[in-house]
Design an enzyme around this catalytic site. Structure first.
Site, PDB file in Angstrom:
ATOM      1  N   HIS B 196       0.875  -1.182   0.000  1.00 31.68           N
ATOM      2  CA  HIS B 196       0.000   0.000   0.000  1.00 31.68           C
ATOM      3  C   HIS B 196       0.901   1.218   0.000  1.00 31.68           C
ATOM      4  O   HIS B 196       1.733   1.383   0.884  1.00 31.68           O
ATOM      5  CB  HIS B 196      -0.890   0.000   1.246  1.00 31.68           C
ATOM      6  CG  HIS B 196      -1.822   1.167   1.288  1.00 31.68           C
ATOM      7  ND1 HIS B 196      -3.132   1.087   0.884  1.00 31.68           N
ATOM      8  CD2 HIS B 196      -1.628   2.454   1.654  1.00 31.68           C
ATOM      9  CE1 HIS B 196      -3.708   2.274   1.016  1.00 31.68           C
ATOM     10  NE2 HIS B 196      -2.810   3.121   1.483  1.00 31.68           N
ATOM     11  N   CYS B 197       0.762   2.030  -1.012  1.00 35.42           N
ATOM     12  CA  CYS B 197       1.661   3.168  -1.144  1.00 35.42           C
ATOM     13  C   CYS B 197       0.956   4.458  -0.745  1.00 35.42           C
ATOM     14  O   CYS B 197       0.041   4.900  -1.440  1.00 35.42           O
ATOM     15  CB  CYS B 197       2.147   3.283  -2.592  1.00 35.42           C
ATOM     16  SG  CYS B 197       3.380   4.571  -2.804  1.00 35.42           S
ATOM     17  N   PRO B 198       1.346   5.064   0.353  1.00 34.61           N
ATOM     18  CA  PRO B 198       0.692   6.310   0.740  1.00 34.61           C
ATOM     19  C   PRO B 198       1.017   7.452  -0.217  1.00 34.61           C
ATOM     20  O   PRO B 198       0.212   8.369  -0.371  1.00 34.61           O
ATOM     21  CB  PRO B 198       1.243   6.604   2.131  1.00 34.61           C
ATOM     22  CG  PRO B 198       2.421   5.732   2.305  1.00 34.61           C
ATOM     23  CD  PRO B 198       2.356   4.641   1.321  1.00 34.61           C
ATOM     24  N   GLY B 201      -1.436   7.188  -2.678  1.00 33.68           N
ATOM     25  CA  GLY B 201      -2.772   7.154  -2.090  1.00 33.68           C
ATOM     26  C   GLY B 201      -3.597   5.971  -2.515  1.00 33.68           C
ATOM     27  O   GLY B 201      -4.816   6.068  -2.664  1.00 33.68           O
ATOM     28  N   ASN B 202      -2.960   4.824  -2.727  1.00 30.58           N
ATOM     29  CA  ASN B 202      -3.706   3.661  -3.182  1.00 30.58           C
ATOM     30  C   ASN B 202      -2.869   2.412  -2.932  1.00 30.58           C
ATOM     31  O   ASN B 202      -1.666   2.494  -2.666  1.00 30.58           O
ATOM     32  CB  ASN B 202      -3.986   3.803  -4.685  1.00 30.58           C
ATOM     33  CG  ASN B 202      -5.229   3.027  -5.119  1.00 30.58           C
ATOM     34  OD1 ASN B 202      -5.835   2.305  -4.339  1.00 30.58           O
ATOM     35  ND2 ASN B 202      -5.599   3.171  -6.370  1.00 30.58           N
TER      36      ASN B 202
END
Lengths: 161, 495
Positions: B196-198, B201-202
């Site tokens: 999950h890559c902040p 944002g997804n």
């Protein structure tokens, strides 16, 4: 109240059978060709297996990695993937074929036997859902009775935990 | 006879309530207006995602860092184009802003694609499926005595000679396909889950991994490009006028150039490093998840190898980047159907007279049908079930006995980490239920039939179709429910 009256007037859903995915080949979309016992009395084994095998073939075609898919991929990459806004991917085209095939099979083979296939796409490509409908005649109600009692047994087993 | 609730997330219950309404609670009047406007599926999506543009755009809940990413890229590039490009295009070549522009365009395109698209979310199981799986699990495990938590559910599969364990996801009620993982931030199972890559944002998963990779790759080039030419700019100027003069020359630009350089310097290392790491992952066909866990490393055992790898780097890369793009499985913009498209007449009719309905799925109707048979056979039996809460976190209804989910019947006995009640409660708490274990299923299915009786019982606000909970917390409420159930049965039998 009303539901019972409706029920009496038309065929009703007895149970659903789920054909699960076959992961032995990796993450590609394939379904198990094992014949579900619940369908024993409803459809010939060979017809069912053929349907599943054809579907598997379609999915394999959709996910095939080869010349044309590379071309599509490279072209898409070159346009920063904006091309997907206007073009339909190969996969989507095959999915349309699959949908048509399933509809066709339903009309010709499954509906006359009181069965209905649901497109796996509607179930997240996890299962092929086969709905078994019972007839309104007495023979139908007995089969539904047996199916409900079998599921009841299952439920009882669960409850027994 | 109002099946009351079903408001909130159960928005499609409107379809089943059409003509049988007499009362209109405040909850329902706004819904009545909406009845003519069908809801789209994204509006009732059970995961923790945000949707924009009527379902076209899908992101995680926390998007703050994404905006930071956008700002950083835009500002850095903007400063570059505004202050460095005019000088450089004169002095060296106008190709520099051109290439910079192309790179920038590519970076933005891939970033937005990564952030806005569906990473490969697996839709949750329909109640029928979940019930069927439960049945199979029980058969496999053998029915153990109540009160014990059954062993964790795994299935083993042999893929290309390697044994892979498929885990059961309690939230989504499915056996996760290989390489799928459940993202706790988004509360979804994602296929080929990478991480999950902040920053975007997804989640990064099967469907947007290539966009993500192209994003970080092009961003690496962009930052190196900008960094290099900013330095070039300063050097050229200082050659003309001396270093300090060059900086003095453009007092307004001095902080910007410095900022630009600093930002670029740090970004370069982290982004380039990340690109390198993902290049390695792609060439060995692993996900970040697998790499971190060391799933396929040799350290686990000599026989451990990656069954998904195609054997050579080139094929792995091509497959990851240029392979076919599978479609989104969650159909965000589709309209919610009252039931699945089926032999139209019967099911629709049943749905219309759903009466009971607070559930949206057709299966509930079908279970109703089955259950009515049980009802008529079983005469008066307490309806009350303490049903294990499958996902108690989804139904925050403490103290409220919500009768729901016929299909949940068969999920009885499924333990959930968060709630320890389930089996124990059903066995020890409610003595009047124990003898009726055999007919559990029937009782569960009674629930929908109970609608004619007090609306309070109905899962108003027990929104989730497939997770049904009965937190039975007091005997008093049991009694009232019992009463109600009997009333309901009487009504039914009068049909």
């Amino acid at each position: 109240v009303h539901s019972l009256q409706e029920l009496r007037r038309s065929a009703s859903l007895a149970t659903k059978v789920f054909v699960q995915r076959d992961y032995s080949d990796g993450t590609t979309c394939q379904f198990q060709t094992k014949f579900p016992p619940e369908l024993e009395s409803r459809i010939e084994r060979q017809l069912f297996e053929e349907t599943v095998k054809t579907l598997n073939g379609f999915y394999a075609e959709a996910e095939k990695i080869g010349g044309s898919s590379y071309l599509e991929g490279c072209l898409a990459c070159a346009t920063a993937y904006f091309i997907f806004l206007c073009m339909e991917t190969h996969y989507e085209k095959v999915l349309k074929k699959i949908s048509k095939y399933i509809q066709d099979q339903n009309e010709k083979i499954y509906a006359p036997r009181g069965l209905l296939l649901t497109d796996p796409l509607e179930r997240g490509m996890r299962v092929i859902e086969i709905s078994i409908y019972e007839d309104r005649c007495s023979s139908g109600s007995s089969s539904s009775g047996s199916s409900s009692s079998s599921s009841g047994g299952g439920g009882g087993g669960v409850g027994g935990r | 006879m109002t099946p009351g609730g079903g408001s909130g997330p159960m928005k499609d219950c409107e379809y089943s309530q059409i003509s049988t309404h007499s009362s209109s609670s405040p909850m329902e009047s706004p819904h009545k207006k909406k009845k003519s406007v069908p809801k789209r599926k994204w509006e009732v999506f059970p995961g923790r995602n945000k949707f924009f543009c009527n379902g076209r755009i899908m992101m995680a809940r926390q998007t703050g860092v994404f905006y930071l990413t956008l700002v950083l890229i835009l500002v850095t590039s903007g400063l570059f184009f505004a202050f460095d490009c005019p000088y450089l295009s004169e002095k060296i070549t106008p190709a520099i802003p051109a290439i910079g522009g192309i790179l920038f365009f590519f970076v933005m395109g891939t970033l937005l694609r990564t952030s806005f698209s569906d990473p490969g979310v697996l839709p949750r199981a329909t109640p029928d499926e979940a019930a069927d799986l439960e049945r199979q699990i029980d058969i496999a495990n053998g029915s153990s005595s109540g009160g014990y938590r059954p062993p964790p559910r795994t299935k083993e599969v042999i893929i290309n000679g390697q044994t892979v364990k498929l885990k059961y996801c309690f939230t989504c009620k499915i056996f996760r396909p290989p390489r799928a993982s459940h993202c706790s931030l988004c509360d979804n199972c994602v296929e080929r889950f990478d991480h999950h890559c902040p920053w975007v944002g997804n989640c990064v998963g099967k469907r947007n991994y290539r966009f993500f990779y192209m994003f970080i790759l092009s961003l690496s080039f962009l930052t190196v490009f900008i960094f290099a030419f900013v330095i070039t700019h300063v050097i050229l100027r200082s050659q003309q006028t001396g270093f300090l003069n060059a900086l003095k020359d453009s007092p307004a630009r001095y902080p910007f150039t410095e900022t630009n350089s600093v930002v670029c310097f740090f970004s370069v290392w982290s982004i380039v490093g990340l690109s390198g790491f993902h290049t390695y992952l792609i060439s060995s066909n692993q996900t970040t998840n697998e790499d971190i866990k060391g799933s396929w490393s040799n350290k686990r055992g000599k026989e451990n190898y990656n069954p998904y790898s195609y054997g050579n780097i080139f094929t792995n890369c091509c497959a990851a980047l240029c392979g076919p793009l599978s479609p989104s499985l969650i159909d965000r913009r589709g309209f919610i159907q009252p039931d699945t498209p089926q032999l139209a007449g019967p099911s629709n009719g049943i749905t219309m007279y759903g009466a009971t309905q607070s559930q949206s799925n057709m299966c509930d109707q079908d279970q109703c049908i089955q259950s009515t048979k049980f009802v008529l056979q079983a005469a008066a039996t307490p309806l009350l079930q303490s049903e294990p809460s499958i996902t108690s976190e989804e139904l925050p209804l403490p103290g409220k006995t919500s009768l729901s989910g016929p299909c949940a019947a068969l999920t009885l006995g499924q333990p959930t980490p968060p709630s320890s009640m389930p089996n124990l409660t059903s066995d020890s708490g409610l003595t009047d239920i124990i003898p009726l274990k055999e007919e559990h299923e029937g009782h569960q299915f009674l629930t929908p039939e109970e609608a004619p009786s007090p609306p309070g019982m109905l899962p108003s606000g027990s929104p989730i179709t497939h997770s049904h909970t009965m937190h039975v917390l007091s005997l008093a409420s049991q009694d009232s429910l019992h009463e109600d159930s009997v009333r309901g049965l009487v009504k039914l039998s009068s049909v």
